[in-house]
Design a protein around this motif. Sequence first.
Motif, mmCIF file in Angstrom:
data_model
loop_
_atom_site.group_PDB
_atom_site.id
_atom_site.type_symbol
_atom_site.label_atom_id
_atom_site.label_comp_id
_atom_site.label_asym_id
_atom_site.label_seq_id
_atom_site.Cartn_x
_atom_site.Cartn_y
_atom_site.Cartn_z
ATOM 1 N N ASP A 172 0.838 -1.205 0.000
ATOM 2 C CA ASP A 172 0.000 0.000 0.000
ATOM 3 C C ASP A 172 0.871 1.251 0.000
ATOM 4 O OD1 ASP A 172 -2.380 -1.473 0.152
ATOM 5 O OD2 ASP A 172 -2.350 -1.499 2.345
ATOM 6 N N VAL A 173 1.874 1.265 0.867
ATOM 7 C CA VAL A 173 2.747 2.431 0.988
ATOM 8 C C VAL A 173 3.539 2.639 -0.299
ATOM 9 C CG1 VAL A 173 4.676 3.444 2.264
ATOM 10 C CG2 VAL A 173 2.900 2.156 3.490
ATOM 11 N N VAL A 174 4.063 1.540 -0.870
ATOM 12 C CA VAL A 174 4.814 1.644 -2.119
ATOM 13 C C VAL A 174 3.949 2.267 -3.204
ATOM 14 C CG1 VAL A 174 5.852 0.303 -3.987
ATOM 15 C CG2 VAL A 174 6.391 -0.255 -1.615
ATOM 16 N N ARG A 175 2.706 1.804 -3.315
ATOM 17 C CA ARG A 175 1.810 2.286 -4.363
ATOM 18 C C ARG A 175 1.414 3.752 -4.153
ATOM 19 N NH1 ARG A 175 -1.969 -0.560 -3.178
ATOM 20 N NH2 ARG A 175 -3.529 0.902 -2.403
ATOM 21 N N LYS A 176 1.094 4.116 -2.916
ATOM 22 C CA LYS A 176 0.591 5.460 -2.655
ATOM 23 C C LYS A 176 1.688 6.519 -2.645
ATOM 24 C CE LYS A 176 -3.425 3.788 -0.060
ATOM 25 N NZ LYS A 176 -4.111 3.714 1.258
ATOM 26 N N LEU A 177 2.874 6.156 -2.194
ATOM 27 C CA LEU A 177 3.956 7.131 -2.092
ATOM 28 C C LEU A 177 4.988 7.007 -3.199
ATOM 29 C CD1 LEU A 177 4.597 7.189 1.769
ATOM 30 C CD2 LEU A 177 3.151 8.696 0.394
ATOM 31 N N GLN A 178 4.847 5.957 -4.010
ATOM 32 C CA GLN A 178 5.781 5.759 -5.120
ATOM 33 C C GLN A 178 7.232 5.701 -4.621
ATOM 34 O OE1 GLN A 178 4.693 5.370 -8.617
ATOM 35 N NE2 GLN A 178 2.962 4.883 -7.286
ATOM 36 N N LEU A 179 7.448 4.910 -3.563
ATOM 37 C CA LEU A 179 8.781 4.729 -3.005
ATOM 38 C C LEU A 179 9.293 3.331 -3.350
ATOM 39 C CD1 LEU A 179 8.326 6.280 0.562
ATOM 40 C CD2 LEU A 179 9.486 7.309 -1.400
ATOM 41 N N PRO A 180 10.605 3.139 -3.361
ATOM 42 C CA PRO A 180 11.150 1.804 -3.617
ATOM 43 C C PRO A 180 10.710 0.803 -2.549
ATOM 44 C CG PRO A 180 12.845 3.479 -3.827
ATOM 45 C CD PRO A 180 11.649 4.165 -3.237
ATOM 46 N N ARG A 181 10.447 -0.425 -2.974
ATOM 47 C CA ARG A 181 9.945 -1.455 -2.053
ATOM 48 C C ARG A 181 10.914 -1.704 -0.896
ATOM 49 N NH1 ARG A 181 10.555 -6.914 -1.916
ATOM 50 N NH2 ARG A 181 11.714 -6.858 -3.881
ATOM 51 N N THR A 182 12.193 -1.809 -1.198
ATOM 52 C CA THR A 182 13.172 -2.072 -0.137
ATOM 53 C C THR A 182 13.207 -0.933 0.884
ATOM 54 O OG1 THR A 182 14.540 -3.365 -1.648
ATOM 55 C CG2 THR A 182 15.603 -2.531 0.341
ATOM 56 N N THR A 183 13.156 0.291 0.391
ATOM 57 C CA THR A 183 13.150 1.459 1.284
ATOM 58 C C THR A 183 11.946 1.437 2.203
ATOM 59 O OG1 THR A 183 14.339 2.812 -0.329
ATOM 60 C CG2 THR A 183 13.097 3.983 1.354
ATOM 61 N N VAL A 184 10.783 1.124 1.645
ATOM 62 C CA VAL A 184 9.556 1.089 2.442
ATOM 63 C C VAL A 184 9.653 0.029 3.531
ATOM 64 C CG1 VAL A 184 7.100 0.494 2.383
ATOM 65 C CG2 VAL A 184 8.058 2.069 0.679
ATOM 66 N N HIS A 185 10.132 -1.164 3.208
ATOM 67 C CA HIS A 185 10.261 -2.217 4.213
ATOM 68 C C HIS A 185 11.210 -1.780 5.331
ATOM 69 C CE1 HIS A 185 7.921 -5.620 2.710
ATOM 70 N NE2 HIS A 185 8.244 -5.234 1.483
ATOM 71 N N GLU A 186 12.307 -1.146 4.976
ATOM 72 C CA GLU A 186 13.261 -0.700 5.994
ATOM 73 C C GLU A 186 12.650 0.374 6.896
ATOM 74 O OE1 GLU A 186 16.556 0.560 3.676
ATOM 75 O OE2 GLU A 186 17.423 -1.470 3.485
ATOM 76 N N LEU A 187 11.932 1.303 6.290
ATOM 77 C CA LEU A 187 11.323 2.369 7.081
ATOM 78 C C LEU A 187 10.212 1.834 7.973
ATOM 79 C CD1 LEU A 187 11.206 5.206 4.404
ATOM 80 C CD2 LEU A 187 12.612 5.157 6.466
ATOM 81 N N LEU A 188 9.389 0.947 7.457
ATOM 82 C CA LEU A 188 8.331 0.360 8.279
ATOM 83 C C LEU A 188 8.922 -0.422 9.451
ATOM 84 C CD1 LEU A 188 5.810 -0.902 5.556
ATOM 85 C CD2 LEU A 188 5.504 1.032 7.116
#
Length: 257
Positions: A29-45
């Motif tokens: 959801d976050v990747v799609r809505k914020l257009q961020l890289p998947r790896t970055t999103v997992h690390e931030l979460l």
Amino acid sequence: MGRLVPAVTRALDILELFLEADGPQSAPDVVRKLQLPRTTVHELLTTLAARSYLVPVPDQPGRYRLGVRAYQLGSRYAEQLDLAAEGQRVAREVAATCDETVHVAILEDTDVIYIAKVDSTHAVRMVSAAGRRLPAHCTAVGKMLLAALPEAELAARIEGRELVALTPGSITDPDALRTELAAIRERGTATEHRESNPDVSCVAAPVRDSSGRVVAALSVSVPMIRWTDAGEAELAELATKGANDLSVSLGYRPRTR
């Protein structure tokens, strides 16, 4: 101004996404809505969850909701806010725009108490003071606050009580007051024409807290010598903007479609 840190900006973007979301969010959801890289999103979460700003949702693997640290930050911010001080600040801004008297008031039982006031600079102006108490049904701020009450609470406050008159224009009939309050709910603003002062008319709008509850009202008061029907809509718009600004300062976030 210093340089923005991209990682911090992205983390804050994620937290703010949860403020606007209807429910728990997953990494996709976050990747799609914020257009961020998947790896970055997992690390931030993972980091936000480790610091309790987010928590995993039980029985919903991979989904998160806001955690206790986010609540604690919001609570600490709320503790630092002073409705009267914020109201005075916004009232000054509104008064600077229209050069009329601006009040912020709260409801106490069947009365309103003015907690902030900024005077007009005109020679002819409304005479009042912060701390003054008036019957709610005779004022624009009071009618706005009464209109926001649940029906049972409204009934408890007005049924079986005398609606005193401050001027010949004051509403003293409970049925007439209910009709007026229904119109205010529909319109979103309240007006008062010579109902608390024979020489003054007012328009008021609701102030909401972080939960969306109406906690105060902001009004613009104008002597009848300067009041015009054509100007009423402009004053209502100004009062609404001021009330909305005060609401935002109290943590209210209007729902976006």
